[in-house]
Design a protein around this motif. Sequence first.
Motif, mmCIF file in Angstrom:
data_model
loop_
_atom_site.group_PDB
_atom_site.id
_atom_site.type_symbol
_atom_site.label_atom_id
_atom_site.label_comp_id
_atom_site.label_asym_id
_atom_site.label_seq_id
_atom_site.Cartn_x
_atom_site.Cartn_y
_atom_site.Cartn_z
ATOM 1 N N ALA A 193 10.070 -30.048 27.118
ATOM 2 C CA ALA A 193 9.246 -30.778 28.082
ATOM 3 C C ALA A 193 8.299 -29.829 28.816
ATOM 4 O O ALA A 193 7.158 -30.183 29.120
ATOM 5 C CB ALA A 193 10.131 -31.527 29.076
ATOM 6 N N GLU A 194 8.759 -28.604 29.068
ATOM 7 C CA GLU A 194 7.915 -27.594 29.718
ATOM 8 C C GLU A 194 6.727 -27.221 28.834
ATOM 9 O O GLU A 194 5.602 -27.037 29.324
ATOM 10 C CB GLU A 194 8.751 -26.351 30.038
ATOM 11 N N VAL A 195 6.949 -27.116 27.541
ATOM 12 C CA VAL A 195 5.861 -26.830 26.606
ATOM 13 C C VAL A 195 4.839 -27.963 26.638
ATOM 14 O O VAL A 195 3.629 -27.727 26.738
ATOM 15 C CB VAL A 195 6.391 -26.625 25.161
ATOM 16 N N VAL A 196 5.315 -29.192 26.560
ATOM 17 C CA VAL A 196 4.424 -30.358 26.580
ATOM 18 C C VAL A 196 3.637 -30.407 27.887
ATOM 19 O O VAL A 196 2.416 -30.627 27.888
ATOM 20 C CB VAL A 196 5.231 -31.661 26.369
ATOM 21 N N GLU A 197 4.313 -30.183 29.004
ATOM 22 C CA GLU A 197 3.643 -30.205 30.302
ATOM 23 C C GLU A 197 2.572 -29.119 30.394
ATOM 24 O O GLU A 197 1.466 -29.356 30.893
ATOM 25 C CB GLU A 197 4.660 -30.031 31.422
ATOM 26 N N GLY A 204 -3.398 -27.938 30.185
ATOM 27 C CA GLY A 204 -4.364 -27.011 29.614
ATOM 28 C C GLY A 204 -3.909 -25.565 29.616
ATOM 29 O O GLY A 204 -4.700 -24.659 29.345
ATOM 30 N N ASP A 205 -2.640 -25.322 29.894
ATOM 31 C CA ASP A 205 -2.099 -23.961 29.948
ATOM 32 C C ASP A 205 -1.552 -23.582 28.571
ATOM 33 O O ASP A 205 -0.338 -23.559 28.341
ATOM 34 C CB ASP A 205 -1.003 -23.874 31.010
ATOM 35 N N ALA A 217 2.268 -22.551 27.430
ATOM 36 C CA ALA A 217 2.949 -23.352 26.415
ATOM 37 C C ALA A 217 3.398 -22.470 25.262
ATOM 38 O O ALA A 217 4.517 -22.589 24.767
ATOM 39 C CB ALA A 217 2.030 -24.466 25.914
ATOM 40 N N ARG A 218 2.503 -21.581 24.835
ATOM 41 C CA ARG A 218 2.832 -20.683 23.727
ATOM 42 C C ARG A 218 3.987 -19.751 24.085
ATOM 43 O O ARG A 218 4.868 -19.503 23.274
ATOM 44 C CB ARG A 218 1.610 -19.888 23.315
ATOM 45 N N GLU A 219 3.981 -19.247 25.309
ATOM 46 C CA GLU A 219 5.063 -18.357 25.755
ATOM 47 C C GLU A 219 6.409 -19.081 25.744
ATOM 48 O O GLU A 219 7.395 -18.572 25.212
ATOM 49 C CB GLU A 219 4.773 -17.829 27.155
ATOM 50 N N THR A 220 6.447 -20.283 26.304
ATOM 51 C CA THR A 220 7.691 -21.048 26.327
ATOM 52 C C THR A 220 8.113 -21.435 24.913
ATOM 53 O O THR A 220 9.295 -21.356 24.564
ATOM 54 C CB THR A 220 7.541 -22.304 27.206
ATOM 55 N N ALA A 221 7.149 -21.836 24.094
ATOM 56 C CA ALA A 221 7.459 -22.175 22.708
ATOM 57 C C ALA A 221 8.005 -20.954 21.960
ATOM 58 O O ALA A 221 8.919 -21.080 21.145
ATOM 59 C CB ALA A 221 6.225 -22.728 22.005
#
Length: 119
Positions: free
Chosen positions: A43-47, A52-53, A57-61
Amino acid sequence: MERVEAELFTDGGNNAVVRRPGRRFPGVLIQGDSLSILRSDVAEVVEAFDQGDVAGARETAGLLLADLDALLTRYTAALGRARDPAAVLTSRRPCVSSHDTLPPSRLTLFGSHARDNVT
């Protein structure tokens, strides 16, 4: 609730590798709290993408990928120790961007080619 016997390929702690009766491939038992954390991370990646971050998103993914890689390593090591020919996985190239530093071949657990119901 039904009680069943299962084969245990690892210790019985978090992410235990087990095979239920009638299944060709073992599975990974994910505790409810760990599943909730995994869902929150996705959910953090999607958020982050929604905001637009892309870097966030890439870091969390990337962290999620590392966690799943560790889980996959534990799974394949357990199968290797068991030397179970019925639990062989197929290898194929994952769908990744050119920025990834993944090896050219990875084990695949998910997808239509990996259905493990015994027929």
